[in-house]
Design a protein around this motif. Structure first.
Motif, mmCIF file in Angstrom:
data_model
loop_
_atom_site.group_PDB
_atom_site.id
_atom_site.type_symbol
_atom_site.label_atom_id
_atom_site.label_comp_id
_atom_site.label_asym_id
_atom_site.label_seq_id
_atom_site.Cartn_x
_atom_site.Cartn_y
_atom_site.Cartn_z
ATOM 1 N N THR A 116 0.858 -1.183 0.000
ATOM 2 C CA THR A 116 0.000 0.000 0.000
ATOM 3 C C THR A 116 0.893 1.231 0.000
ATOM 4 O O THR A 116 2.083 1.163 0.338
ATOM 5 C CB THR A 116 -0.919 0.039 1.232
ATOM 6 O OG1 THR A 116 -0.129 0.259 2.405
ATOM 7 C CG2 THR A 116 -1.700 -1.254 1.372
ATOM 8 N N ASP A 118 1.014 3.550 2.048
ATOM 9 C CA ASP A 118 1.519 3.852 3.385
ATOM 10 C C ASP A 118 2.932 3.301 3.586
ATOM 11 O O ASP A 118 3.679 3.796 4.439
ATOM 12 C CB ASP A 118 0.587 3.263 4.457
ATOM 13 C CG ASP A 118 -0.759 3.967 4.501
ATOM 14 O OD1 ASP A 118 -0.836 5.122 4.029
ATOM 15 O OD2 ASP A 118 -1.733 3.369 5.007
ATOM 16 N N LYS A 121 6.548 5.577 3.341
ATOM 17 C CA LYS A 121 7.144 6.465 4.350
ATOM 18 C C LYS A 121 8.472 5.932 4.889
ATOM 19 O O LYS A 121 9.490 6.646 4.857
ATOM 20 C CB LYS A 121 6.155 6.709 5.492
ATOM 21 C CG LYS A 121 6.618 7.769 6.489
ATOM 22 C CD LYS A 121 5.516 8.053 7.510
ATOM 23 C CE LYS A 121 5.908 9.221 8.421
ATOM 24 N NZ LYS A 121 7.039 8.864 9.304
#
Length: 294
Positions: A116, A118, A121
């Motif tokens: 994903t 996310d 990061k």
């Protein structure tokens, strides 16, 4: 520091140099300008390659056994830039110290597409710590191939990742193999990826070997996407139809023309690579020697 004398003759082209020589203008102040004009001003010439990169996947077996010794051998071969793909269990500080010891930089890294968005990061945080400027998605599985819809989903994921990379102060790119050029529903994956992603955010790392293996002309790709190809993988290809992967300078690819064209369009990095060398250190040493002649 002495300032520039406005009365000093200025040389901006070879024509200027010849004109001043014919007029008898000489002197130590003029000599550096003559040298510079002779090297670079003629017909849009680019300076000789002053640095050579390596995608570390080439020496993965050696790194798994002896990181310090392998990095020393890389530097000895004349390589100055590294493209990472695996930290081999070492942290950022450890790598920074080792690279500094050997005068190496690491401007780029290959990072697998996370499940994903996310997941970007921590990848970008590691890249920042390592001093990477470019993060490249190197490969995708079958879930992103085989149909327009799949390739479009990948384009969407690349756009999202590139937007996050920009916010993190990083450049983002995609690296090809040969499967991107396979026909799919009247187009190709590469066509979808290049036209359906933001050209200012999603840059291209053109693998010259895999493009040639797929029957493509790297120069044609560069001319279609000026300014978008910021890095290339440099490995040679034998004659058709097999197109065996070979060390630089031993096959059929015209690296001199490709790199000259690319550098005029914004190409900044050229990483030697060989996916399965018999002797990795011998391979990178031979390829680096060939690169130095370009």
């Amino acid at each position: 520091m002495m300032g520039h004398d406005d009365k000093e003759p200025r040389i901006t082209s070879r024509r200027d140099a010849l004109r001043l020589m014919a007029a008898g203008v000489a002197g130590s102040v003029l000599l550096p300008q003559l040298a510079q004009a002779s090297r670079f001003a003629d017909m849009g010439a680019v300076p000789r390659i002053d640095r050579i990169g390596l995608q570390m996947y080439t020496v993965r077996a050696a790194l798994s056994k002896d990181i310090e010794g392998t990095v020393a051998a890389i530097a000895k071969a004349g390589i100055t830039e590294l493209e990472f793909f695996n930290p081999f269990g070492k942290d950022v500080a450890w790598w920074q110290a080792l690279l500094k010891q050997h005068g190496l930089t690491a401007p780029s890294a290959h990072e697998a597409l996370p499940k994903t968005d996310d997941g970007w990061k921590p990848i970008f945080e590691r890249a920042q710590g390592m001093g990477h400027k470019l993060v490249v998605v190197p490969y995708v599985g079958d879930e992103f191939r085989g149909s327009k819809a799949n390739w479009q989903r990948l384009a969407d994921r690349l756009n999202a990742g590139a937007t996050m990379a920009k916010a993190a102060g990083l450049q983002f790119g995609y690296h090809n193999h040969d499967f991107e050029f396979a026909p799919v529903d009247g187009t190709t994956g590469y066509e979808i990826l290049t036209t359906q992603t933001d050209k200012d955010l999603v840059k291209l790392e053109l693998d010259l070997y895999w493009a040639v293996k797929a029957g493509q002309d790297p120069l044609a790709i560069m001319k279609r996407w000026p300014g978008r190809i910021v890095a290339v993988h440099v490995k040679d290809a034998g004659p058709a139809p097999e197109r065996k992967m070979m060390d630089v300078g031993t096959g059929t690819i015209d690296f001199k023309s490709i790199l000259a064209t690319g550098r005029k369009q914004g190409l900044r990095h050229w990483f030697i690579e060989h996916d399965n060398p018999t002797d990795a250190i011998a391979s990178i040493t031979a390829s680096a020697a060939a690169m130095k002649k370009l």
